[in-house]
Design a protein around this motif. Structure first.
Motif, PDB file in Angstrom:
ATOM      1  N   ALA A 117     -56.091  28.897-136.912  1.00 23.38           N
ATOM      2  CA  ALA A 117     -55.761  28.571-138.299  1.00 23.38           C
ATOM      3  C   ALA A 117     -56.252  27.171-138.666  1.00 23.38           C
ATOM      4  O   ALA A 117     -56.699  26.935-139.795  1.00 23.38           O
ATOM      5  CB  ALA A 117     -54.248  28.671-138.510  1.00 23.38           C
ATOM      6  N   LEU A 118     -56.178  26.237-137.722  1.00 24.07           N
ATOM      7  CA  LEU A 118     -56.673  24.889-137.973  1.00 24.07           C
ATOM      8  C   LEU A 118     -58.186  24.907-138.160  1.00 24.07           C
ATOM      9  O   LEU A 118     -58.730  24.244-139.053  1.00 24.07           O
ATOM     10  CB  LEU A 118     -56.294  23.965-136.822  1.00 24.07           C
ATOM     11  N   LEU A 119     -58.866  25.657-137.334  1.00 27.07           N
ATOM     12  CA  LEU A 119     -60.320  25.772-137.450  1.00 27.07           C
ATOM     13  C   LEU A 119     -60.704  26.337-138.811  1.00 27.07           C
ATOM     14  O   LEU A 119     -61.603  25.807-139.487  1.00 27.07           O
ATOM     15  CB  LEU A 119     -60.866  26.660-136.333  1.00 27.07           C
ATOM     16  N   ARG A 120     -60.038  27.407-139.229  1.00 26.79           N
ATOM     17  CA  ARG A 120     -60.387  28.029-140.504  1.00 26.79           C
ATOM     18  C   ARG A 120     -60.193  27.051-141.665  1.00 26.79           C
ATOM     19  O   ARG A 120     -61.033  26.982-142.582  1.00 26.79           O
ATOM     20  CB  ARG A 120     -59.552  29.300-140.711  1.00 26.79           C
ATOM     21  N   HIS A 121     -59.112  26.297-141.638  1.00 26.94           N
ATOM     22  CA  HIS A 121     -58.872  25.362-142.730  1.00 26.94           C
ATOM     23  C   HIS A 121     -59.921  24.262-142.754  1.00 26.94           C
ATOM     24  O   HIS A 121     -60.462  23.912-143.811  1.00 26.94           O
ATOM     25  CB  HIS A 121     -57.481  24.733-142.630  1.00 26.94           C
ATOM     26  N   VAL A 122     -60.217  23.700-141.600  1.00 25.85           N
ATOM     27  CA  VAL A 122     -61.190  22.606-141.552  1.00 25.85           C
ATOM     28  C   VAL A 122     -62.555  23.080-142.031  1.00 25.85           C
ATOM     29  O   VAL A 122     -63.261  22.351-142.738  1.00 25.85           O
ATOM     30  CB  VAL A 122     -61.250  22.024-140.123  1.00 25.85           C
ATOM     31  N   LEU A 123     -62.938  24.291-141.687  1.00 25.48           N
ATOM     32  CA  LEU A 123     -64.231  24.820-142.131  1.00 25.48           C
ATOM     33  C   LEU A 123     -64.263  25.042-143.639  1.00 25.48           C
ATOM     34  O   LEU A 123     -65.345  25.113-144.232  1.00 25.48           O
ATOM     35  CB  LEU A 123     -64.554  26.123-141.398  1.00 25.48           C
ATOM     36  N   GLU A 124     -63.096  25.144-144.271  1.00 29.10           N
ATOM     37  CA  GLU A 124     -63.058  25.248-145.723  1.00 29.10           C
ATOM     38  C   GLU A 124     -63.187  23.888-146.403  1.00 29.10           C
ATOM     39  O   GLU A 124     -63.568  23.805-147.569  1.00 29.10           O
ATOM     40  CB  GLU A 124     -61.759  25.917-146.162  1.00 29.10           C
ATOM     41  N   VAL A 125     -62.854  22.817-145.664  1.00 27.80           N
ATOM     42  CA  VAL A 125     -62.828  21.475-146.245  1.00 27.80           C
ATOM     43  C   VAL A 125     -64.113  20.708-145.963  1.00 27.80           C
ATOM     44  O   VAL A 125     -64.608  19.970-146.804  1.00 27.80           O
ATOM     45  CB  VAL A 125     -61.610  20.678-145.716  1.00 27.80           C
ATOM     46  N   THR A 126     -64.651  20.887-144.767  1.00 24.08           N
ATOM     47  CA  THR A 126     -65.861  20.176-144.377  1.00 24.08           C
ATOM     48  C   THR A 126     -66.869  21.167-143.814  1.00 24.08           C
ATOM     49  O   THR A 126     -66.652  22.376-143.863  1.00 24.08           O
ATOM     50  CB  THR A 126     -65.524  19.049-143.370  1.00 24.08           C
ATOM     51  N   THR A 127     -67.968  20.648-143.292  1.00 29.18           N
ATOM     52  CA  THR A 127     -69.064  21.515-142.859  1.00 29.18           C
ATOM     53  C   THR A 127     -69.079  21.667-141.339  1.00 29.18           C
ATOM     54  O   THR A 127     -68.559  20.806-140.619  1.00 29.18           O
ATOM     55  CB  THR A 127     -70.413  20.946-143.331  1.00 29.18           C
ATOM     56  N   PRO A 128     -69.686  22.729-140.815  1.00 32.65           N
ATOM     57  CA  PRO A 128     -69.687  22.955-139.362  1.00 32.65           C
ATOM     58  C   PRO A 128     -70.347  21.833-138.568  1.00 32.65           C
ATOM     59  O   PRO A 128     -70.052  21.668-137.386  1.00 32.65           O
ATOM     60  CB  PRO A 128     -70.470  24.272-139.218  1.00 32.65           C
ATOM     61  N   ASP A 129     -71.243  21.064-139.199  1.00 29.97           N
ATOM     62  CA  ASP A 129     -71.909  19.988-138.458  1.00 29.97           C
ATOM     63  C   ASP A 129     -71.059  18.730-138.351  1.00 29.97           C
ATOM     64  O   ASP A 129     -71.518  17.700-137.865  1.00 29.97           O
ATOM     65  CB  ASP A 129     -73.274  19.655-139.069  1.00 29.97           C
ATOM     66  N   ARG A 130     -69.784  18.825-138.760  1.00 28.01           N
ATOM     67  CA  ARG A 130     -68.844  17.702-138.650  1.00 28.01           C
ATOM     68  C   ARG A 130     -67.804  17.928-137.556  1.00 28.01           C
ATOM     69  O   ARG A 130     -66.910  17.091-137.381  1.00 28.01           O
ATOM     70  CB  ARG A 130     -68.111  17.516-139.979  1.00 28.01           C
ATOM     71  N   LEU A 131     -67.886  19.035-136.826  1.00 27.77           N
ATOM     72  CA  LEU A 131     -66.852  19.397-135.857  1.00 27.77           C
ATOM     73  C   LEU A 131     -67.302  19.096-134.437  1.00 27.77           C
ATOM     74  O   LEU A 131     -68.455  19.357-134.077  1.00 27.77           O
ATOM     75  CB  LEU A 131     -66.506  20.884-135.978  1.00 27.77           C
ATOM     76  N   LEU A 132     -66.383  18.546-133.639  1.00 23.57           N
ATOM     77  CA  LEU A 132     -66.675  18.154-132.261  1.00 23.57           C
ATOM     78  C   LEU A 132     -65.591  18.680-131.330  1.00 23.57           C
ATOM     79  O   LEU A 132     -64.402  18.657-131.658  1.00 23.57           O
ATOM     80  CB  LEU A 132     -66.722  16.622-132.153  1.00 23.57           C
ATOM     81  N   PHE A 133     -66.009  19.096-130.158  1.00 23.02           N
ATOM     82  CA  PHE A 133     -65.072  19.598-129.157  1.00 23.02           C
ATOM     83  C   PHE A 133     -64.433  18.443-128.397  1.00 23.02           C
ATOM     84  O   PHE A 133     -65.098  17.468-128.040  1.00 23.02           O
ATOM     85  CB  PHE A 133     -65.805  20.513-128.174  1.00 23.02           C
ATOM     86  N   SER A 134     -63.140  18.546-128.133  1.00 21.24           N
ATOM     87  CA  SER A 134     -62.465  17.602-127.228  1.00 21.24           C
ATOM     88  C   SER A 134     -61.190  18.253-126.726  1.00 21.24           C
ATOM     89  O   SER A 134     -60.616  19.143-127.374  1.00 21.24           O
ATOM     90  CB  SER A 134     -62.139  16.278-127.924  1.00 21.24           C
ATOM     91  N   THR A 135     -60.735  17.790-125.551  1.00 22.07           N
ATOM     92  CA  THR A 135     -59.506  18.339-124.973  1.00 22.07           C
ATOM     93  C   THR A 135     -58.356  17.343-124.948  1.00 22.07           C
ATOM     94  O   THR A 135     -57.232  17.711-124.686  1.00 22.07           O
ATOM     95  CB  THR A 135     -59.728  18.831-123.533  1.00 22.07           C
ATOM     96  N   ASP A 136     -58.645  16.039-125.203  1.00 23.00           N
ATOM     97  CA  ASP A 136     -57.624  14.990-125.120  1.00 23.00           C
ATOM     98  C   ASP A 136     -57.075  14.860-123.702  1.00 23.00           C
ATOM     99  O   ASP A 136     -55.891  14.624-123.484  1.00 23.00           O
ATOM    100  CB  ASP A 136     -56.490  15.259-126.112  1.00 23.00           C
ATOM    101  N   TYR A 137     -57.958  15.018-122.733  1.00 26.25           N
ATOM    102  CA  TYR A 137     -57.594  14.915-121.319  1.00 26.25           C
ATOM    103  C   TYR A 137     -57.076  13.506-121.016  1.00 26.25           C
ATOM    104  O   TYR A 137     -57.597  12.527-121.535  1.00 26.25           O
ATOM    105  CB  TYR A 137     -58.835  15.206-120.476  1.00 26.25           C
ATOM    106  N   PRO A 138     -56.070  13.352-120.152  1.00 18.37           N
ATOM    107  CA  PRO A 138     -55.328  14.400-119.448  1.00 18.37           C
ATOM    108  C   PRO A 138     -54.051  14.825-120.164  1.00 18.37           C
ATOM    109  O   PRO A 138     -53.246  15.574-119.605  1.00 18.37           O
ATOM    110  CB  PRO A 138     -54.983  13.707-118.130  1.00 18.37           C
ATOM    111  N   PHE A 139     -53.865  14.350-121.405  1.00 13.71           N
ATOM    112  CA  PHE A 139     -52.614  14.634-122.106  1.00 13.71           C
ATOM    113  C   PHE A 139     -52.542  16.086-122.557  1.00 13.71           C
ATOM    114  O   PHE A 139     -51.456  16.656-122.693  1.00 13.71           O
ATOM    115  CB  PHE A 139     -52.459  13.673-123.284  1.00 13.71           C
ATOM    116  N   GLN A 140     -53.694  16.676-122.834  1.00 13.67           N
ATOM    117  CA  GLN A 140     -53.790  18.113-123.064  1.00 13.67           C
ATOM    118  C   GLN A 140     -54.754  18.665-122.017  1.00 13.67           C
ATOM    119  O   GLN A 140     -55.791  18.059-121.752  1.00 13.67           O
ATOM    120  CB  GLN A 140     -54.312  18.408-124.470  1.00 13.67           C
ATOM    121  N   ARG A 141     -54.442  19.818-121.466  1.00 14.30           N
ATOM    122  CA  ARG A 141     -55.281  20.380-120.405  1.00 14.30           C
ATOM    123  C   ARG A 141     -55.496  21.875-120.614  1.00 14.30           C
ATOM    124  O   ARG A 141     -55.006  22.712-119.843  1.00 14.30           O
ATOM    125  CB  ARG A 141     -54.653  20.125-119.033  1.00 14.30           C
ATOM    126  N   PRO A 142     -56.196  22.241-121.653  1.00 11.47           N
ATOM    127  CA  PRO A 142     -56.472  23.663-121.851  1.00 11.47           C
ATOM    128  C   PRO A 142     -57.304  24.213-120.702  1.00 11.47           C
ATOM    129  O   PRO A 142     -58.205  23.541-120.200  1.00 11.47           O
ATOM    130  CB  PRO A 142     -57.243  23.686-123.165  1.00 11.47           C
TER     131      PRO A 142
END
Length: 326
Positions: A267-292
């Protein structure tokens, strides 16, 4: 498909000690979050154990950044010394693992001239940008004393990542207190306060006219834009009042990149893609505080509408923004 994670934290034990030694009115209690579980052990490792964790997640390359609050609460002399030391250590780690690591520089923001000099030095060492926070003491990031820093960052093509930081003690007492101490801290940090602080710092930079003066400057915000992208309709009303050249939402689409920070909610991805463009998105995990785990990451990547958009998110945008060649 390459995967570049750009908000991946480490820490310097002597910096943590210096922050913990500060008086209460200047300290940052969020450093206690570093000690939860095995976070501290992972934060202190920027070698083989980190590479193994990356392999387990399927991450090809990490961009290292100090965990909050960096050196920003420190007096100028300490900030200069520890920023330089942190950058030297990060540079050594990148040198040992050149195909797996890059780094954001740490800047002594208590001394604006020294921050510019350290940004220039770090850029010469191969750092791909800098991570800062929205406030140094009582001085906001948009204060005119930092304008030369932003001019330099734009000229050097060094993106500035604005990371969340804890609100001031006055704000915490007024807005985030009244529960038990642990709940107070959580509410003021990862539960809510951190993200408002970072969003406000970016919004203030826009309202200050920073991007009108430095149109090539690029910012990065974590956590899908730190709530800013969810309120651009109202923020746009500031543009005419502040005498800006464009709407706030236009600056968001042209001068701000956002990262996932391990928040893999479609749901967060869908909203952001409605507000900005795909070339503004970057992957991150926030390691080590988040560990997907790898399976969760792979599942989330199926949510992108096209293969092209997915490839931009996983590595393409990071390569373009930070000048990374895989």
């Amino acid at each position: 498909m390459a995967l570049i994670a750009i908000e991946e934290h480490w820490n310097l034990p002597e910096l943590t000690s210096a922050v913990q030694a500060l008086p209460e009115d200047r300290g940052d209690p969020s450093v206690m979050l570093d000690g939860l579980g095995d976070n501290l052990e992972r934060l202190h490792d920027i070698g083989d154990a980190r590479i193994a964790a990356m392999d387990a997640q399927g991450v090809d390359l990490q961009i290292l950044s100090l965990a909050p609050p960096g050196t920003q609460p420190l007096e100028p002399a300490d900030a200069r010394t520890l920023s330089r030391r942190a950058n030297d250590i990060a540079a050594e780690a990148v040198g040992r693992h050149p195909t797996r690591l890059r780094a954001f520089s740490t800047l002594p923001m208590a001394d604006p001239a020294a921050a510019v000099a350290e940004l220039e030095r770090a850029a010469g060492l191969g750092f791909v940008g800098a991570m800062v926070y929205g406030r140094t003491g009582e001085t906001p990031l948009d204060d005119p004393r930092y304008d030369h820093l932003f001019a330099t960052a734009a000229a050097l093509r060094q993106p500035i990542f604005i990371h969340p930081q804890i609100p001031t003690r006055t704000v915490r007492d007024a807005v985030y207190s009244g529960f038990d101490p642990v709940t107070d801290l959580a509410l003021a940090t990862f539960g809510w306060g951190w993200h408002l602080e970072a969003a406000l710092a970016a919004l203030r930079l826009i309202v200050r006219g920073t991007f009108d003066r430095h149109p090539d400057l690029q910012l990065v915000l974590g956590h899908w834009g730190e709530l800013l992208l969810f309120w651009t309709d109202r923020a746009d009303s500031l543009s005419s009042i502040a005498g800006l050249d464009r709407k706030v939402s236009d600056y968001v689409r042209s001068n701000i990149h956002v990262t996932s920070s391990g928040m893999f909610d479609p749901a967060l991805l869908r909203h952001v893609l409605e507000v900005t463009t795909p070339d503004r998105l970057l992957f991150s995990t926030d390691y080590p505080f988040q560990r997907p785990v790898k399976a969760d990451i792979e599942k989330f990547l199926t949510e992108f509408p096209t293969d092209e958009d997915r490839a931009k998110f996983t590595a393409g945008n990071a390569c373009s923004l930070f000048g990374i060649n895989l």
